[in-house]
Motif scaffolding. Structure first.
Motif, PDB file in Angstrom:
ATOM      1  N   VAL A 118       1.028  -6.980   8.440  1.00 31.48           N
ATOM      2  CA  VAL A 118      -0.201  -7.173   9.215  1.00 31.48           C
ATOM      3  C   VAL A 118      -1.280  -6.154   8.866  1.00 31.48           C
ATOM      4  N   HIS A 119      -0.908  -4.899   8.629  1.00 33.91           N
ATOM      5  CA  HIS A 119      -1.927  -3.903   8.304  1.00 33.91           C
ATOM      6  C   HIS A 119      -1.424  -2.947   7.235  1.00 33.91           C
ATOM      7  N   ILE A 120      -2.315  -2.103   6.750  1.00 35.53           N
ATOM      8  CA  ILE A 120      -1.998  -1.117   5.721  1.00 35.53           C
ATOM      9  C   ILE A 120      -1.021  -0.093   6.307  1.00 35.53           C
ATOM     10  N   PRO A 121      -0.051   0.385   5.525  1.00 33.30           N
ATOM     11  CA  PRO A 121       0.899   1.372   6.046  1.00 33.30           C
ATOM     12  C   PRO A 121       0.206   2.625   6.581  1.00 33.30           C
ATOM     13  N   GLY A 122       0.765   3.180   7.657  1.00 35.93           N
ATOM     14  CA  GLY A 122       0.165   4.350   8.287  1.00 35.93           C
ATOM     15  C   GLY A 122      -0.019   5.522   7.346  1.00 35.93           C
ATOM     16  N   LEU A 123       0.909   5.707   6.403  1.00 38.16           N
ATOM     17  CA  LEU A 123       0.812   6.837   5.482  1.00 38.16           C
ATOM     18  C   LEU A 123      -0.351   6.701   4.503  1.00 38.16           C
ATOM     19  N   LEU A 124      -0.956   5.519   4.451  1.00 41.73           N
ATOM     20  CA  LEU A 124      -2.070   5.294   3.516  1.00 41.73           C
ATOM     21  C   LEU A 124      -3.347   4.895   4.237  1.00 41.73           C
ATOM     22  N   GLN A 125      -3.372   5.033   5.564  1.00 39.49           N
ATOM     23  CA  GLN A 125      -4.547   4.636   6.328  1.00 39.49           C
ATOM     24  C   GLN A 125      -5.616   5.726   6.350  1.00 39.49           C
ATOM     25  N   LEU A 126      -6.856   5.291   6.409  1.00 38.05           N
ATOM     26  CA  LEU A 126      -7.981   6.178   6.682  1.00 38.05           C
ATOM     27  C   LEU A 126      -8.164   6.290   8.196  1.00 38.05           C
ATOM     28  N   GLU A 174      -0.120  -9.883   1.281  1.00 39.10           N
ATOM     29  CA  GLU A 174      -1.528 -10.114   0.970  1.00 39.10           C
ATOM     30  C   GLU A 174      -2.381 -10.315   2.220  1.00 39.10           C
ATOM     31  N   TRP A 175      -1.823 -10.952   3.251  1.00 36.52           N
ATOM     32  CA  TRP A 175      -2.620 -11.195   4.449  1.00 36.52           C
ATOM     33  C   TRP A 175      -3.050  -9.892   5.124  1.00 36.52           C
ATOM     34  N   ALA A 176      -2.226  -8.855   4.982  1.00 33.66           N
ATOM     35  CA  ALA A 176      -2.591  -7.559   5.573  1.00 33.66           C
ATOM     36  C   ALA A 176      -3.863  -7.011   4.946  1.00 33.66           C
ATOM     37  N   ARG A 180      -9.265  -7.376   9.144  1.00 36.04           N
ATOM     38  CA  ARG A 180     -10.410  -6.462   9.180  1.00 36.04           C
ATOM     39  C   ARG A 180     -10.336  -5.511  10.369  1.00 36.04           C
ATOM     40  N   PHE A 181      -9.410  -4.584  10.307  1.00 38.56           N
ATOM     41  CA  PHE A 181      -9.335  -3.549  11.333  1.00 38.56           C
ATOM     42  C   PHE A 181     -10.529  -2.617  11.179  1.00 38.56           C
ATOM     43  N   GLY A 182     -11.367  -2.556  12.220  1.00 34.26           N
ATOM     44  CA  GLY A 182     -12.546  -1.707  12.165  1.00 34.26           C
ATOM     45  C   GLY A 182     -13.751  -2.377  11.550  1.00 34.26           C
TER      46      GLY A 182
END
Length: 283
Positions: A118-126, A174-176, A180-182
């Motif tokens: 669903v979203h980008i992994p926490g270790l790689l998030q801005l 790919e769907w993650a 568009r979080f943010g």
């Protein structure tokens, strides 16, 4: 009388391994208590992680349980070293213990692998992207707690930047990449950051395309942390009510198979970067 603090997942895991070792040797808690000069209750508390133990006691137990796996024993000894508090301890009492346990798990892992749908992994998030993830939690979190969670998530990422950075393989559906979080701008910046991170020697990002169809573990995120020895591997599962940790051998075997499936069916690192760049360009 002061209340004894709840054990961390790492402390509970150490206790569970000591219990597993004792049972494999066919010994009782009375036997262990006699070896250590303790009563049964203290041994039971030690095996549940409530009571701390020492490297010396671990070696005594291992020797008398006829455990000859030196690498395993030394890994358990390292888990008993409580002299240094990790950076995550500063968040104790401020954030849920589960978030601290994830940070501790990542810090001591010899390798990390995860898959996200669903979203980008926490270790790689801005930060802005992470703020949007936490901002979507229900019931809604106070903004002050959202900010503390974002800060803790950013500090978790130092495991990838320290002098001996951990190797990390991130499998992402790919769907993650389209979620568009943010908003549009934050998502574009996040995808470009993901591409940039994937160029580093210790980070590999691989995308599972929508064309791959059905996949194992659909609907939840998984973090597989390799321990100092295979017996100490741990899986952390994300859920709506918090993280869950498992280290039963059958479950570890299951999720190892999952990770092998993801590696076999995802795009390679360069193809993944090209796809991520393409989606970012569309934004």
């Amino acid at each position: 009388m002061p209340t004894r603090p709840a054990p961390t997942e790492r402390q509970k895991r150490l206790g569970a391994e000591l219990r597993k070792m004792r049972l494999a040797a066919g010994q009782t808690t009375e036997y262990a208590a006699g070896l250590l000069g303790l009563d049964r209750t203290k041994v039971s508390n030690m095996e549940s992680g409530i009571r701390a133990t020492t490297p010396e006691r671990i070696r005594i137990l291992a020797g008398n349980y006829d455990c000859a796996d030196e690498a395993y024993i030394e890994a358990l000894v390292a888990m008993a070293d409580l002299r240094k508090r990790g950076w995550w301890a500063h968040f104790k009492g401020v954030l849920p213990q589960g978030l601290l346990d994830v940070a501790e798990l990542e810090w001591f892992a010899s390798r990390l692998r995860s898959y996200q749908t669903v979203h980008i992994p926490g270790l790689l998030q801005l930060g802005e992207y992470a703020r949007a993830v936490f901002g979507a939690v229900l019931p809604a979190l106070p903004q002050s707690e959202v900010e503390v969670r974002v800060l803790q998530r950013m500090q978790r990422q130092q495991v990838l930047d320290r002098d001996n950075p951990v190797d990390y393989i991130a499998y992402i559906h790919e769907w993650a990449l389209h979620m568009r979080f943010g908003g549009r701008r934050a998502t574009r910046e996040q995808l470009l950051h993901l591409c940039e991170s994937s160029e580093r020697d210790n980070i590999e990002v691989r995308v599972l395309t929508v064309d791959a169809g059905a996949f194992p573990g659909a609907g939840h995120a998984v973090l597989y942390a390799d321990g100092a020895v295979p017996q100490l591997d741990t899986v952390q599962l994300d859920s709506a009510h918090g993280g869950e940790f498992t280290h039963a051998e059958a479950q570890l075997a299951k999720y190892r198979t999952h990770m092998e499936w993801w590696r076999a069916h995802t795009l390679g690192p360069q193809e993944s970067r090209d796809l991520i760049h393409g989606i970012a360009h569309e934004l």
